[in-house]
Design an enzyme around this catalytic site. Structure first.
Site, PDB file in Angstrom:
ATOM      1  CD  GLU A 299      -2.877   1.201   0.183  1.00  0.00           C
ATOM      2  OE1 GLU A 299      -3.751   0.345   0.141  1.00  0.00           O
ATOM      3  OE2 GLU A 299      -2.776   2.108  -0.679  1.00  0.00           O
TER       4      GLU A 299
ATOM      5  CE  LYS B 151       5.323   7.864  -5.866  1.00  0.00           C
ATOM      6  NZ  LYS B 151       5.484   9.274  -5.466  1.00  0.00           N
TER       7      LYS B 151
HETATM    8  N1  HSE Z   1       9.523  11.908  -3.982  1.00  0.00           N
HETATM    9  C1  HSE Z   1       8.162  11.486  -3.976  1.00  0.00           C
HETATM   10  C2  HSE Z   1       7.267  12.687  -4.165  1.00  0.00           C
HETATM   11  C3  HSE Z   1       7.749  10.805  -2.710  1.00  0.00           C
HETATM   12  O1  HSE Z   1       7.750  13.807  -4.235  1.00  0.00           O
HETATM   13  O2  HSE Z   1       6.068  12.489  -4.273  1.00  0.00           O
HETATM   14  C4  HSE Z   1       8.228   9.400  -2.653  1.00  0.00           C
HETATM   15  O3  HSE Z   1       7.610   8.650  -3.661  1.00  0.00           O
END
Ligand code: HSE
Length: 434
Positions: free
Chosen positions: A130, A206
């Site tokens: 998650e 992501k």
């Molecule tokens: N560096 C990422 C961001 C957070 O700025 O959303 C870690 O995934």
């Protein structure tokens, strides 16, 4: 009440949030589960300098992750080191020993998640992730279970808090990207090497993970068309506002008759849409279902405690399954098997575009640009120019009616050769089909 024992590998930002929540919120966690979670072992390269909450004692501390992943009393290993090398060894070692794994590792799971899930299945263990996308937003649970009865047709996300912070500060203050980035680095909001954030790679991993859950396809991140925010300048916000839009780094996944179309790129977003209201280091995901229609999820995408909540909630879910003696067989990818993704080039997208130019002013510029667009059968919608005194570095914008990305790219490549342009045109989609 028998404990379920945890081993935590990595006590950085996410690991420290995780152990703090496990210690401070232990009573609530026990009440919810009906049994306690006990941190049995922790690993960190600087474990002697780390101050652990006293409530966790006694804890076995080590600098060697193997001593946690193979610890005979550890039931669940939390892999919170990140990266794709040691983290992979930690996860495969733990799973091979039938220990379930909770991870926050988007990069590794986007690259090798399906394979790691196969290993978990064959070991009778679980794998939970998650925390890997949008830290504080339980978007995996939503796609895996909450709306799994629906058929997702599109998903749009703001999945990188750092670039969203930079864009919204540029918008608010009229500062350049470089100035806002420097300040964000000083404040610890951006990494010393900001590439993963500002060039879109973090968001790409992501999107690969969320698209696998939403659409059931195994997506290689490098197959996703990715463009970062480095070329956005304050003047782009002025033009965007004139068009009643703003600019966000949009992760888009859309089912089309030809297949799944994926992209990470800055885009003009209508000010009236809910995504335009996502400011600062926040994340958001807008999911469109064939039956349930629109749902929207918003929250902190990173940070020690918001991401720690995601890790602890996964630890609780997996611990419950262990205690009940029936490991849950819901795949972390929401599909028992992922199909192979056949990449669809974004060049087949058809939508309106925004083209921003910086020119050394002289007569005939618009005519030359319009001629190139006409040659590609691209129809102009509007020409916009905000006041500017410097005629040797004059910005202006042309918007075009819906056309294929292929045509607009060919036109931009041809324009880039014109000697009055100070840089190649900046091309952004003007309105995704929100
Ligand atoms: N560096 C990422 C961001 C957070 O700025 O959303 C870690 O995934």
């Amino acid at each position: 009440m028998e404990h379920v024992n945890l081993g935590i590998v990595g006590l950085g930002n996410v690991g420290s949030g995780t152990v703090t929540i496990l210690a401070e919120n232990a009573r609530q966690i026990t009440e919810k589960l009906g049994f306690p979670l006990a941190v049995k072992a922790v690993c960190s390269l600087d474990v002697d300098q780390v101050r652990l909450p006293e409530a966790l004692d006694p804890v076995f501390k080590t600098t060697d992750w193997r001593q946690v992943a193979t610890h005979p009393e550890v039931d669940i290993v939390a892999e919170l080191v990140g990266g794709t090398t040691v983290a992979a060894e930690i996860i495969t070692t733990a799973l091979s020993l039938r220990k379930s794994v909770v991870t926050a590792n988007k990069e590794l799971l986007a690259l090798r998640g399906a394979e790691l899930w196969e290993l978990a299945i064959s070991s009778g263990a679980n794998l939970a992730m998650e925390a890997s996308v949008a830290g504080g937003i339980p978007i995996h649970a939503v796609l895996r279970e909450g709306i799994s009865g629906d058929r997702v047709v599109a998903l749009y996300g703001i999945l990188n808090g750092t670039s969203n912070y930079i864009l919204t500060e540029m918008e608010k203050r009229g500062d350049t990207l470089e100035a806002v980035l420097k300040e964000a680095q000083r404040m610890g909001l951006a990494e010393a090497d900001p590439s993963a954030d500002v060039d879109g790679y973090d968001a790409r991993s992501k999107l690969a993970l969320l698209s696998a859950l939403a659409f059931g396809e195994r997506i290689t991140p490098s197959d996703i068309f990715t463009e970062g925010i480095r070329r956005i300048s304050p003047v782009d916000f002025q033009y965007a506002h004139r068009l009643a839009h703003t600019i966000r780094l949009i992760c888009a996944a859309r089912q089309t008759p030809e297949g799944l179309l994926l992209s990470v790129r800055p885009a003009l977003v209508p000010q009236a849409t809910i995504l335009a209201g996502v400011r600062g280091a926040y994340n958001a995901i807008w999911v469109k279902g064939a039956y349930g229609e629109d749902t929207f999820y918003y929250g902190r995408g990173a940070g020690s405690r918001p991401t720690g909540v995601a890790v602890v909630s996964d630890l609780m879910r997996v611990a419950r399954e262990i205690r009940r003696g029936s490991p849950e067989r819901v795949s972390p990818f929401a599909h028992e098997r992922l199909g192979e993704y056949r990449p669809l080039p974004v060049t087949c997208e058809k939508q309106p575009y925004y083209l921003r130019f910086r020119v050394d002013d002289r007569p005939g510029i618009i005519a030359a640009l319009a001629g190139i667009l006409a040659g590609k059968s691209v129809s102009l919608e509007a020409v916009l120019q905000v006041p500017c005194d410097n005629k040797h570095d004059l910005p202006f914008v042309i918007t075009v009616e819906p056309t294929t990305e292929q045509s607009v790219r060919e036109a931009a490549a041809e324009m880039a050769r014109l000697d009055f342009l100070l840089e190649p045109p900046l091309v952004m989609p003007l309105a995704q089909p929100f």
